[in-house]
Design a protein around this motif. Structure first.
Motif: not given
Length: 82
Positions: A17-31
């Motif tokens: 129904s909704e989502c959030v898009t964040l400007p993160l690279a792979t490492g920060m996303s995994v962290t």
């Protein structure tokens, strides 16, 4: 965010129904993901890490204060399996 939600719905996520898009690279996303999971399992200390040639994942595990446990890949025909 609307564009990302629409893409997820078109890809088969009918319940999105909704989502959030964040400007993160792979490492920060995994962290951030590991830190969120750590709240669910506060006694967890290890992350099973298939030995992939991407050091950002290994750095992310360490940055989250966890210990990586390397898993060797197995060659099965022409593909690698964990």
């Amino acid at each position: 965010n609307a564009l990302a939600a629409d893409a997820l719905r078109r890809a088969g996520g009918a319940g999105v129904s909704e989502c959030v898009t964040l400007p993160l690279a792979t490492g920060m996303s995994v962290t951030l993901t590991l830190l969120a999971l750590r709240q669910l399992r506060p006694n967890a200390r290890h992350v099973l890490w298939p030995r992939i040639d991407q050091k950002s994942c290994l750095k992310a595990v360490s940055a989250a204060g966890l210990t990586p446990v390397p898993i060797e890949n197995l060659l099965d025909g022409d593909e690698l399996r964990t």
